[in-house]
Design an enzyme around this catalytic site. Sequence first.
Site, PDB file in Angstrom:
ATOM      1  N   HIS A   1       3.867  -4.836 -19.874  1.00  0.00           N
ATOM      2  CA  HIS A   1       5.026  -3.661 -19.365  1.00  0.00           C
ATOM      3  C   HIS A   1       4.591  -3.019 -19.582  1.00  0.00           C
ATOM      4  CE1 HIS A   1       7.899  -3.444 -15.945  1.00  0.00           C
ATOM      5  NE2 HIS A   1       6.712  -2.520 -16.104  1.00  0.00           N
TER       6      HIS A   1
ATOM      7  N   ARG B   1       6.238  -6.136 -10.535  1.00  0.00           N
ATOM      8  CA  ARG B   1       7.318  -7.136 -11.215  1.00  0.00           C
ATOM      9  C   ARG B   1       6.708  -7.989 -11.333  1.00  0.00           C
ATOM     10  NH1 ARG B   1       8.577  -2.522 -12.687  1.00  0.00           N
ATOM     11  NH2 ARG B   1      10.141  -0.922 -12.364  1.00  0.00           N
TER      12      ARG B   1
ATOM     13  N   GLU C   1      10.724 -10.588 -18.954  1.00  0.00           N
ATOM     14  CA  GLU C   1      10.054 -10.217 -20.241  1.00  0.00           C
ATOM     15  C   GLU C   1      11.375  -9.509 -21.315  1.00  0.00           C
ATOM     16  OE1 GLU C   1       8.844  -5.985 -18.266  1.00  0.00           O
ATOM     17  OE2 GLU C   1       7.477  -7.227 -17.252  1.00  0.00           O
TER      18      GLU C   1
ATOM     19  N   LEU D   1       0.689  -1.260  -0.196  1.00  0.00           N
ATOM     20  CA  LEU D   1       0.204   0.110   0.270  1.00  0.00           C
ATOM     21  C   LEU D   1       0.749   0.810   0.519  1.00  0.00           C
ATOM     22  CD1 LEU D   1      -3.468   0.372  -0.145  1.00  0.00           C
ATOM     23  CD2 LEU D   1      -3.098   1.054   2.259  1.00  0.00           C
ATOM     24  N   GLY D   2       1.362   0.867  -1.235  1.00  0.00           N
ATOM     25  CA  GLY D   2       2.645   2.489  -1.400  1.00  0.00           C
ATOM     26  C   GLY D   2       1.817   3.940  -1.552  1.00  0.00           C
ATOM     27  N   ARG D   3       2.698   4.218  -3.029  1.00  0.00           N
ATOM     28  CA  ARG D   3       1.572   5.620  -3.967  1.00  0.00           C
ATOM     29  C   ARG D   3       0.656   5.488  -4.771  1.00  0.00           C
ATOM     30  NH1 ARG D   3       7.369   8.531  -3.201  1.00  0.00           N
ATOM     31  NH2 ARG D   3       7.760   6.680  -4.604  1.00  0.00           N
ATOM     32  N   ILE D   4       1.434   3.576  -5.302  1.00  0.00           N
ATOM     33  CA  ILE D   4       0.634   3.377  -6.302  1.00  0.00           C
ATOM     34  C   ILE D   4      -0.884   2.615  -5.664  1.00  0.00           C
ATOM     35  CG2 ILE D   4       0.660   1.690  -8.291  1.00  0.00           C
ATOM     36  CD1 ILE D   4       3.663   2.323  -8.960  1.00  0.00           C
TER      37      ILE D   4
ATOM     38  N   ARG E   1       4.459  -3.805   5.050  1.00  0.00           N
ATOM     39  CA  ARG E   1       5.354  -4.275   5.893  1.00  0.00           C
ATOM     40  C   ARG E   1       4.566  -4.216   6.919  1.00  0.00           C
ATOM     41  NH1 ARG E   1      11.041  -2.720   3.074  1.00  0.00           N
ATOM     42  NH2 ARG E   1       9.353  -1.284   0.765  1.00  0.00           N
TER      43      ARG E   1
END
Length: 307
Positions: free
Chosen positions: A271, A224, A253, A145-148, A168
């Site tokens: 991607h 990723r 990739e 749950l970071g910015r994105i 985390r």
Amino acid sequence: MTVVQVGPLMPFLVAALEADHGARRLPDEFADGAFDDVTVAVTSGRTGVDAALMARLPKLRAVINFGVGYDTTDVAEATRRGIVVSNTPDVLDDCVADTAVGLTIDVMRGLSAADRYVRRGDWPAHGNPPLARKVSGARVGILGLGRIGQAIAQRLTAFGCDISYHNRNPKDVSYRYVASPVALAEVVDVLIVAVSGGAHTRGLVSADVLDALGPRGFLVNVSRGSVVDEDALVAALVEGRLAGAGLDTFADEPHVPPALFDCDRVVLTPHLGSGTEETRRAMADLTLANVARFLTDGTLVTPVSGS
Ligand code: 8YV
């Protein structure tokens, strides 16, 4: 100061780097021995600057990364050598979150599969395709749950979804915190992966997590490929032990496991999370601002933490 490009970059970024800084591309445009001058390397998450390349660039002082993810650059080694590293946070949050929501809707409603159904002429031949799953009101789990991750949660809140997350550390938000990826997968209809890549998240979406999602569960990955046990994912999809997956990133990739090509329960994109004209321009502008700031006073506009 000599600025160089490491790996392929967007054409408008290449043009600006060449025009403003005379930045040529490593290693193909440099003769052996010419590496001694290089002080600034501009790269992307696709290529990065590893410890071996740092060893060949003894005067390197800054790695400027186009992209929010910098797992291909060895930040610990950079720090040890006194090299600072920047990335391009914030400016791509909207587009990557839009992509996550798009993949979620596509895979749960079967839109791409239905498009193929129509194009194949199956509609008049076989009638309506099978029923899909409802997105509005679904139970959504966000891994990271970071910015994105927060931008994804905000969008899906507007769809009436019930949002849980694992991170985390718990955040000061109204969404439900769940203590582990397996426990999160057990209680959601769709698990959306938005953690950063790197050693700390490698294989976080394990076979156990996929089992916990189960045959009614969906996985969406805009982070990723390394975060997911790809062999376990392919097996679960092919054997029908997972309802479906929307995948924008892969372990190797641009190679995608061929077993997925014939699998209608998967949506595959190359991607493209940040891939709009507006966002890639903003990322290039921030990249160039980092180069300019470093050349002016030795600092960065958006240094990565730990560098
Ligand atoms: C870019 C990304 O396409 O920002 C990131 O971390 O994965 C994408 O936005 C990529 O970094 C460019 O190489």
